[in-house]
Design a protein around this motif. Structure first.
Motif, PDB file in Angstrom:
ATOM      1  N   LYS A   1       3.937   7.741  -9.755  1.00 39.19           N
ATOM      2  CA  LYS A   1       2.972   7.283 -10.933  1.00 39.19           C
ATOM      3  C   LYS A   1       1.649   6.478 -10.303  1.00 39.19           C
ATOM      4  O   LYS A   1       1.147   6.087 -11.412  1.00 39.19           O
ATOM      5  CB  LYS A   1       3.795   6.687 -11.986  1.00 39.19           C
ATOM      6  CG  LYS A   1       5.059   7.533 -12.485  1.00 39.19           C
ATOM      7  CD  LYS A   1       4.936   8.693 -12.920  1.00 39.19           C
ATOM      8  CE  LYS A   1       4.141   9.090 -14.111  1.00 39.19           C
ATOM      9  NZ  LYS A   1       4.114  10.800 -14.198  1.00 39.19           N
ATOM     10  N   ARG A   2       1.578   6.119  -9.244  1.00 36.13           N
ATOM     11  CA  ARG A   2       0.465   5.288  -8.788  1.00 36.13           C
ATOM     12  C   ARG A   2      -0.653   6.115  -8.899  1.00 36.13           C
ATOM     13  O   ARG A   2      -0.852   7.097  -9.007  1.00 36.13           O
ATOM     14  CB  ARG A   2       0.700   4.913  -7.136  1.00 36.13           C
ATOM     15  CG  ARG A   2       1.760   3.918  -6.951  1.00 36.13           C
ATOM     16  CD  ARG A   2       1.509   3.596  -5.596  1.00 36.13           C
ATOM     17  NE  ARG A   2       0.469   2.534  -5.380  1.00 36.13           N
ATOM     18  CZ  ARG A   2       0.558   1.627  -4.341  1.00 36.13           C
ATOM     19  NH1 ARG A   2       1.581   1.320  -3.816  1.00 36.13           N
ATOM     20  NH2 ARG A   2      -0.570   0.639  -4.242  1.00 36.13           N
ATOM     21  N   GLY A   3      -1.708   5.124  -9.349  1.00 32.72           N
ATOM     22  CA  GLY A   3      -3.143   5.385  -9.464  1.00 32.72           C
ATOM     23  C   GLY A   3      -3.605   5.929 -10.643  1.00 32.72           C
ATOM     24  O   GLY A   3      -4.614   6.709 -11.012  1.00 32.72           O
ATOM     25  N   TYR A   4      -2.842   5.482 -11.766  1.00 34.50           N
ATOM     26  CA  TYR A   4      -3.328   5.755 -13.020  1.00 34.50           C
ATOM     27  C   TYR A   4      -2.608   4.972 -14.158  1.00 34.50           C
ATOM     28  O   TYR A   4      -1.974   3.917 -13.825  1.00 34.50           O
ATOM     29  CB  TYR A   4      -2.986   7.200 -13.723  1.00 34.50           C
ATOM     30  CG  TYR A   4      -4.048   7.799 -14.714  1.00 34.50           C
ATOM     31  CD1 TYR A   4      -5.113   7.780 -14.629  1.00 34.50           C
ATOM     32  CD2 TYR A   4      -3.344   8.352 -15.917  1.00 34.50           C
ATOM     33  CE1 TYR A   4      -6.315   8.235 -15.635  1.00 34.50           C
ATOM     34  CE2 TYR A   4      -4.296   8.604 -16.809  1.00 34.50           C
ATOM     35  CZ  TYR A   4      -5.604   8.502 -16.659  1.00 34.50           C
ATOM     36  OH  TYR A   4      -6.482   8.837 -17.692  1.00 34.50           O
ATOM     37  N   CYS A   5      -3.002   5.003 -15.265  1.00 33.94           N
ATOM     38  CA  CYS A   5      -2.769   4.029 -16.518  1.00 33.94           C
ATOM     39  C   CYS A   5      -1.973   4.683 -17.700  1.00 33.94           C
ATOM     40  O   CYS A   5      -2.576   5.870 -18.069  1.00 33.94           O
ATOM     41  CB  CYS A   5      -3.767   3.376 -17.199  1.00 33.94           C
ATOM     42  SG  CYS A   5      -3.692   2.013 -18.313  1.00 33.94           S
TER      43      CYS A   5
ATOM     44  N   ILE B 203      -6.134  -1.283  -7.078  1.00 36.88           N
ATOM     45  CA  ILE B 203      -5.446  -0.271  -6.516  1.00 36.88           C
ATOM     46  C   ILE B 203      -4.087  -0.610  -6.350  1.00 36.88           C
ATOM     47  O   ILE B 203      -2.886   0.259  -6.381  1.00 36.88           O
ATOM     48  CB  ILE B 203      -6.282   0.411  -5.172  1.00 36.88           C
ATOM     49  CG1 ILE B 203      -6.389   1.911  -5.435  1.00 36.88           C
ATOM     50  CG2 ILE B 203      -5.484   0.037  -4.111  1.00 36.88           C
ATOM     51  CD1 ILE B 203      -7.501   2.363  -4.764  1.00 36.88           C
ATOM     52  N   ASP B 204      -3.660  -1.739  -6.007  1.00 39.28           N
ATOM     53  CA  ASP B 204      -2.505  -2.070  -5.458  1.00 39.28           C
ATOM     54  C   ASP B 204      -1.516  -2.975  -6.407  1.00 39.28           C
ATOM     55  O   ASP B 204      -0.571  -3.820  -6.437  1.00 39.28           O
ATOM     56  CB  ASP B 204      -2.485  -2.989  -4.035  1.00 39.28           C
ATOM     57  CG  ASP B 204      -2.690  -2.124  -2.768  1.00 39.28           C
ATOM     58  OD1 ASP B 204      -2.508  -0.837  -3.086  1.00 39.28           O
ATOM     59  OD2 ASP B 204      -3.252  -2.454  -1.989  1.00 39.28           O
TER      60      ASP B 204
ATOM     61  N   ALA C 143       9.511   1.606  -5.085  1.00 42.05           N
ATOM     62  CA  ALA C 143      10.340   1.896  -3.839  1.00 42.05           C
ATOM     63  C   ALA C 143       9.408   1.705  -2.534  1.00 42.05           C
ATOM     64  O   ALA C 143       8.339   2.283  -2.467  1.00 42.05           O
ATOM     65  CB  ALA C 143      10.889   3.195  -3.656  1.00 42.05           C
ATOM     66  N   GLY C 144       9.844   0.850  -1.658  1.00 40.09           N
ATOM     67  CA  GLY C 144       8.860   0.693  -0.751  1.00 40.09           C
ATOM     68  C   GLY C 144       9.414  -0.793   0.196  1.00 40.09           C
ATOM     69  O   GLY C 144      10.585  -1.027   0.386  1.00 40.09           O
ATOM     70  N   LYS C 145       8.413  -1.721   0.221  1.00 45.70           N
ATOM     71  CA  LYS C 145       8.645  -3.074   0.669  1.00 45.70           C
ATOM     72  C   LYS C 145       9.752  -3.413   0.245  1.00 45.70           C
ATOM     73  O   LYS C 145      10.828  -4.229   0.870  1.00 45.70           O
ATOM     74  CB  LYS C 145       7.194  -3.709   0.809  1.00 45.70           C
ATOM     75  CG  LYS C 145       7.209  -4.667   1.815  1.00 45.70           C
ATOM     76  CD  LYS C 145       5.798  -5.212   2.028  1.00 45.70           C
ATOM     77  CE  LYS C 145       5.811  -6.271   2.933  1.00 45.70           C
ATOM     78  NZ  LYS C 145       4.467  -7.091   3.082  1.00 45.70           N
TER      79      LYS C 145
ATOM     80  N   ALA D  85       0.873  -1.115  -0.122  1.00 45.46           N
ATOM     81  CA  ALA D  85      -0.133  -0.104   0.048  1.00 45.46           C
ATOM     82  C   ALA D  85       0.872   1.245   0.003  1.00 45.46           C
ATOM     83  O   ALA D  85       0.514   2.268  -0.480  1.00 45.46           O
ATOM     84  CB  ALA D  85      -1.019   0.009   1.222  1.00 45.46           C
ATOM     85  N   ASP D  86       2.121   1.319   0.624  1.00 46.46           N
ATOM     86  CA  ASP D  86       2.941   2.356   0.566  1.00 46.46           C
ATOM     87  C   ASP D  86       3.986   2.616  -0.306  1.00 46.46           C
ATOM     88  O   ASP D  86       4.551   3.611  -0.300  1.00 46.46           O
ATOM     89  CB  ASP D  86       3.557   2.200   2.176  1.00 46.46           C
ATOM     90  CG  ASP D  86       2.520   3.060   3.200  1.00 46.46           C
ATOM     91  OD1 ASP D  86       1.292   3.391   2.695  1.00 46.46           O
ATOM     92  OD2 ASP D  86       2.724   2.520   4.264  1.00 46.46           O
ATOM     93  N   ASP D  87       3.970   1.623  -1.479  1.00 50.50           N
ATOM     94  CA  ASP D  87       5.142   1.613  -2.204  1.00 50.50           C
ATOM     95  C   ASP D  87       4.778   2.987  -3.083  1.00 50.50           C
ATOM     96  O   ASP D  87       3.798   3.408  -3.340  1.00 50.50           O
ATOM     97  CB  ASP D  87       4.982   0.341  -3.212  1.00 50.50           C
ATOM     98  CG  ASP D  87       5.753  -0.873  -2.624  1.00 50.50           C
ATOM     99  OD1 ASP D  87       6.100  -0.731  -1.389  1.00 50.50           O
ATOM    100  OD2 ASP D  87       5.450  -2.085  -3.299  1.00 50.50           O
ATOM    101  N   ILE D  88       5.884   3.301  -3.494  1.00 51.14           N
ATOM    102  CA  ILE D  88       5.827   4.663  -4.421  1.00 51.14           C
ATOM    103  C   ILE D  88       6.624   4.115  -5.792  1.00 51.14           C
ATOM    104  O   ILE D  88       7.520   3.464  -5.759  1.00 51.14           O
ATOM    105  CB  ILE D  88       6.657   5.836  -3.935  1.00 51.14           C
ATOM    106  CG1 ILE D  88       6.013   6.303  -2.406  1.00 51.14           C
ATOM    107  CG2 ILE D  88       7.066   6.995  -4.988  1.00 51.14           C
ATOM    108  CD1 ILE D  88       6.943   7.400  -1.951  1.00 51.14           C
ATOM    109  N   VAL D  89       6.132   4.586  -6.838  1.00 55.81           N
ATOM    110  CA  VAL D  89       6.323   4.213  -8.039  1.00 55.81           C
ATOM    111  C   VAL D  89       7.271   5.338  -8.957  1.00 55.81           C
ATOM    112  O   VAL D  89       6.317   6.334  -9.351  1.00 55.81           O
ATOM    113  CB  VAL D  89       5.334   3.395  -8.939  1.00 55.81           C
ATOM    114  CG1 VAL D  89       6.094   3.117 -10.555  1.00 55.81           C
ATOM    115  CG2 VAL D  89       4.864   2.254  -8.340  1.00 55.81           C
TER     116      VAL D  89
END
Ligand code: GLC
Length: 665
Positions: free
Chosen positions: A62-66, A118-119, A94-96, A46-50
Motif C-alpha cells: 500500500k505504500r505511496g498513496y493515501c 515518502i517514508d 514488514a521490513g526493518k 525505505a524497503d518496508d512493505i505495508v
C-alpha cells in the motif's frame, strides 16, 4: 503477541472477539499524538512493505498513496480514489521492524502511507476515541494469522456458492430468468445461481415481490431448483416510505429507523424514492430487520446480497430543500451572470454527503450516537442483522450472504463483492491485486463483478476475467442496466466460455477444500508470494501472481491482445494448462522468469514442487460434482489432504471430512 491501547472512549464495534487487557504504557512503534484528534506516525524504512487495508485502491504493497476509510457509494474506481465501499483498518508493516496495527475506529480515518512524505506513515482521525491493537510477530504472515484469530472465524458459505452465478441489473420477469437458465443450459455452460437485482421487488420495496411478475414465487423458486439453480435476491438498506407497506409501518411503530436529533425519522432517497434507514446498530431493530428475510427464506430462498448499505443516500429531505431554495434563488435572479456552477456543485455533492451523515442518529444501547461517528459500521451491521437472523431461521444451515459495504467484523457474517467496477482491463488487475488484502482482513468469500459492471465489456475482457474468476470463491458475472449484454452465451465463442467455466467446476474440490482449511484455521486462501517466499527478493515484490491455498500459484493474463504473460517462479513448479477441449497439459518449469502462452480459452496454474491437487470431471452444477472420480495432477508421489462435507451443515470439526489422497509414483 497483541497489545491493546485504548484512547478516549471508543465505540464498541465488536470487530475483535478476543478479550485483550488494555496496556498502560506507550505504543512500542511510532509516535501517537492525541492533542488534535488522533495521529499515529511512523518513520518507515525505505524497503518496508505495508500490507492490508482489504478493499482499497492500488496494489498489495500500500505504500505511496493515501487511503481513507469512509464507506462510499462511489462507482468510479479510478486510480486517484481514496475511498471504496469498505473500511478495513488493518495494516502490517514488514521490513526493518515488523508489526501489525488495527485501528478500531468506526468513522473516517486516513492512512497516509508515504503520500505526503515518502517514508512517513501517518494514520489520523478527527477524534481520539479508539482502540489500537499492535500485533507483533516474526513475519507479516504470522501477524495476519494472529489478527485473523482475534477477529474470529470467517464466514463459510454453502457449497453451491462455489458455483458460477449470472446476474444483471434489469432481469424483470420470470421469463428473463428462464431465458438465462436456457442460455446456459442449452450451451452447456455450468451455472448454479441467478441473481435477482432490484427489479424483482414491487416498487423497489425490500421483502416484497413484483406482484404481476412473480405470482406463486415458491413454485418458481422450486422450478429453478429443479434445474439446480438458486435464485439470489438483493436486499437494499433503505426502506421505502409508503403507507400500507408492512416493513415501513412496523419500522415506524417499533422505532426501528435512524432518527434526527428531534426524534423524527430521517428521510433519504435511494431507488424507491424516499426511504428510512433501519438502525442496525440498535439491537431490537437489527433483530426486527433480520427477521424480514424470512419472507424470502420461507419461499425457498437460500442466499442474498446486501446492497446500498454504506448507506447510499442519493439526497436527503434537507439537502433537497436546500437545492430547491437555491434553484428558486437562481430563477429569481435576473442578472445575466447566473452562477450555474454553484448549482452544479450543489447537485454534484448531493449524494452520500457527510452533511447528511451528521443529520441522523443511532440508538446504541440507549445512547444516541450521530451516524457520522459510526458511519463505517452500517453495512457490517446490516449484514450482521441477516447473519444473526439466519441462525434463528435455521441454525444448522448455511445461507449465502455477501454485502457491498463492510467493516472488519462483518467477515464473520458474510462475504463481499467489490461493488460497481467497470469493464476496464485495469479493473481486472485491481480485482486480482485486492484479493490477498481482503483475505488478510478476514474476507475470504469475495469476488468482483466479472466482465465489469459499468461500461460495455468485450468478449476478450470477459474471457480473461472469467479465467481469473475461476479462482475467486465468489464467481459472478454482473452488469449494469444499459450496458452491453454480458451473459456468456451472448458472445461469438460460447464454447470457449464453457471450457473456462468447466475448469472452475473441475477445480471446486480443491478450491472448496482450501477455502475450508483457510476458514477453519484463520489462514489465507489467497496469499501474496511474499508470505510463502519471504527470502526471495523478486517474489516479495510481485503483485500480479498469488498463491492459492497451499498447493498452487495463479498468474492470470490481464492485458488486452496479449498471447500470454511473463511469470516469475520462486521455485521449480509444474505449469498446468487447461486447454479448451478439456485436455490438461503439464510441464515442469525451473525457478525464474518465463513467458507462458495462454490463449483466451485457457486457464493456467502452477503446482508447487512436490505437491498435487484434486481435479474432478466437469459438470454443469455443483450438485452433480462427483468427488469419487477425482484425479490428481501435479508431482508424482505427492499427497493431498482433501476436505469435503455436505456443503450445507455446520459440523465443520468432524475429522471424517478429511481424506488423504496420494498420487501414484
Ligand atoms: C448498485 C449495486 C449494483 C446493482 C445496482 C442496482 O449499483 O452496486 O450491483 O446492480 O445497485 O441494484
Amino acid at each position: 503477541m497483541t497489545k491493546k491501547y485504548v484512547y478516549g472512549k471508543p465505540i464498541c464495534t465488536d470487530a475483535v472477539l478476543t478479550k485483550i487487557e488494555a496496556e498502560q504504557g506507550t505504543v512500542p512503534y511510532g509516535k501517537i499524538a492525541t492533542e488534535n484528534g488522533f495521529e499515529f506516525a511512523y518513520q518507515m524504512d525505505a524497503d518496508d512493505i505495508v500490507y492490508g487495508l482489504g478493499e482499497a485502491n492500488r496494489g498489495i504493497n500500500k505504500r505511496g498513496y493515501c487511503y481513507i476509510s469512509d464507506c462510499a457509494d462511489d462507482p468510479e474506481h479510478t486510480e486517484d480514489k481514496r475511498s471504496f465501499y469498505a473500511a478495513h483498518n488493518f495494516i502490517a508493516i514488514a521490513g526493518k521492524e515488523t508489526f501489525g496495527l488495527f485501528f478500531d475506529y468506526p468513522s473516517t480515518i486516513t492512512f497516509d502511507i508515504g503520500y505526503t512524505k515518502i517514508d512517513m506513515l501517518r494514520v489520523s482521525c478527527d477524534e481520539a476515541n479508539l482502540n489500537l491493537y499492535v500485533i507483533e510477530g516474526e513475519t507479516p504472515y504470522e501477524i495476519v494469522k494472529q489478527f485473523r484469530k482475534m477477529i474470529g472465524r470467517s464466514y463459510i458459505p454453502p457449497k453451491f456458492a462455489f458455483g458460477f452465478g449470472q446476474s444483471r441489473w434489469g432481469y424483470e420477469t420470470k421469463e428473463d430468468f428462464r431465458e438465462v437458465l436456457q442460455g446456459y443450459r442449452e450451451n452447456h455452460i455450468p451455472l448454479d445461481m441467478i441473481y435477482m437485482d432490484i427489479d424483482y421487488m414491487q416498487d423497489f420495496k425490500d421483502f416484497s415481490l413484483n406482484e404481476k411478475e412473480f405470482s406463486d414465487f415458491p413454485a418458481f423458486v422450486q422450478e429453478m431448483k429443479e434445474n439446480h439453480i438458486r435464485l439470489i435476491p438483493i436486499i437494499d438498506a433503505g426502506v421505502k416510505i409508503e403507507d400500507g407497506y408492512s416493513v415501513y409501518e412496523e419500522g415506524v411503530a417499533g422505532n426501528y429507523f435512524c432518527q434526527r436529533e428531534d426524534g423524527s425519522n430521517f428521510v433519504g432517497a435511494v431507488w424507491p424514492g424516499p426511504v428510512h434507514y433501519p438502525d442496525f446498530l440498535k439491537e431490537e431493530a437489527r433483530k426486527w430487520f433480520g427477521d424480514q428475510y424470512r419472507f424470502l427464506t420461507e419461499q425457498g430462498i437460500e442466499g442474498f446480497w446486501n446492497d446500498m448499505n454504506e448507506p447510499s443516500i442519493f439526497y436527503s429531505e434537507e439537502s433537497m430543500e436546500e437545492t430547491k431554495a437555491l434553484l428558486k434563488e437562481l430563477a429569481e435572479d435576473d442578472s445575466k451572470d447566473l452562477p450555474v456552477w454553484v448549482l452544479m456543485g450543489k447537485l454534484g455533492s448531493l449524494a452520500n454527503s457527510h452533511e447528511d451523515y451528521k443529520r441522523f442518529y443511532h440508538d446504541i444501547d440507549g445512547e444516541k450516537v450521530c451516524h457520522e461517528k459510526v458511519h463505517n459500521l452500517y453495512g457490517y451491521y446490516m449484514t450482521r442483522s441477516a447473519g444473526e437472523a439466519f441462525e434463528r431461521i435455521d441454525p444448522d444451515k448455511r445461507f449465502l450472504m455477501f454485502s457491498r459495504s463492510s467493516y472488519i467484523g462483518m467477515h464473520r457474517y458474510g462475504g463481499i463483492w467489490t461493488g460497481d467496477n467497470k469493464s476496464w482491463w485495469s479493473h481486472l488487475l485491481l480485482n486480482l491485486k485486492m484479493l490477498p488484502s481482503l483475505n488478510m482482513c478476514g474476507f475470504l468469500y469475495a469476488g468482483a463483478d466479472l466482465g465489469g459492471f459499468g461500461a460495455d465489456t468485450t468478449e476478450d475482457l470477459l474471457m480473461r476475467w472469467v479465467a481469473l474468476g475461476v479462482f475467486t470463491p465468489l464467481m459472478r458475472n454482473h452488469a449494469a442496466k444499459g450496458t452491453r449484454k454480458q451473459e456468456c452465451y451472448q458472445f461469438e465463442h460460447i464454447k470457449d466460455f464453457r471450457s473456462l467455466i468447466e475448469v472452475r467446476y473441475r477445480l471446486i474440490p480443491y478450491l472448496y477444500s482450501e477455502y475450508m482449511k483457510a476458514a477453519l484455521t484463520d489462514d489465507l486462501y489467497f496469499k501474496p508470494l511474499a508470505f510463502v517466499y519471504p527470502n526471495d527478493e523478486q517474489a516479495v515484490r510481485i503483485e500480479d501472481q498469488m498463491m492459492l491455498g497451499n498447493e498452487i500459484m495463479i498468474a492470470p493474463v490481464y492485458t488486452q491482445n496479449a498471447k500470454g504473460r511473463v511469470v516469475y517462479l520462486p521455485e521449480e513448479m509444474k505449469f498446468i494448462k487447461f486447454l479448451a477441449d478439456g485436455v490438461i497439459t503439464e510441464k515442469i518449469l525451473e525457478k525464474g522468469y518465463h513467458f507462458i502462452e495462454v490463449a483466451l480459452n485457457e486457464v493456467p496454474l502452477f503446482v508447487r514442487k512436490g505437491k498435487c491437487i484434486p481435479v474432478a470431471a466437469p459438470t454443469e452444477t455443483v450438485d452433480e460434482l462427483d468427488e469419487e472420480t477425482i484425479e490428481l495432477i501435479g508431482y508424482e508421489g505427492a499427497s493431498y489432504e482433501l476436505y469435503t462435507d455436505d456443503g450445507v451443515g455446520k459440523d465443520y470439526e468432524n475429522p471424517e471430512h478429511y481424506k488423504m489422497l496420494k498420487m501414484e509414483e
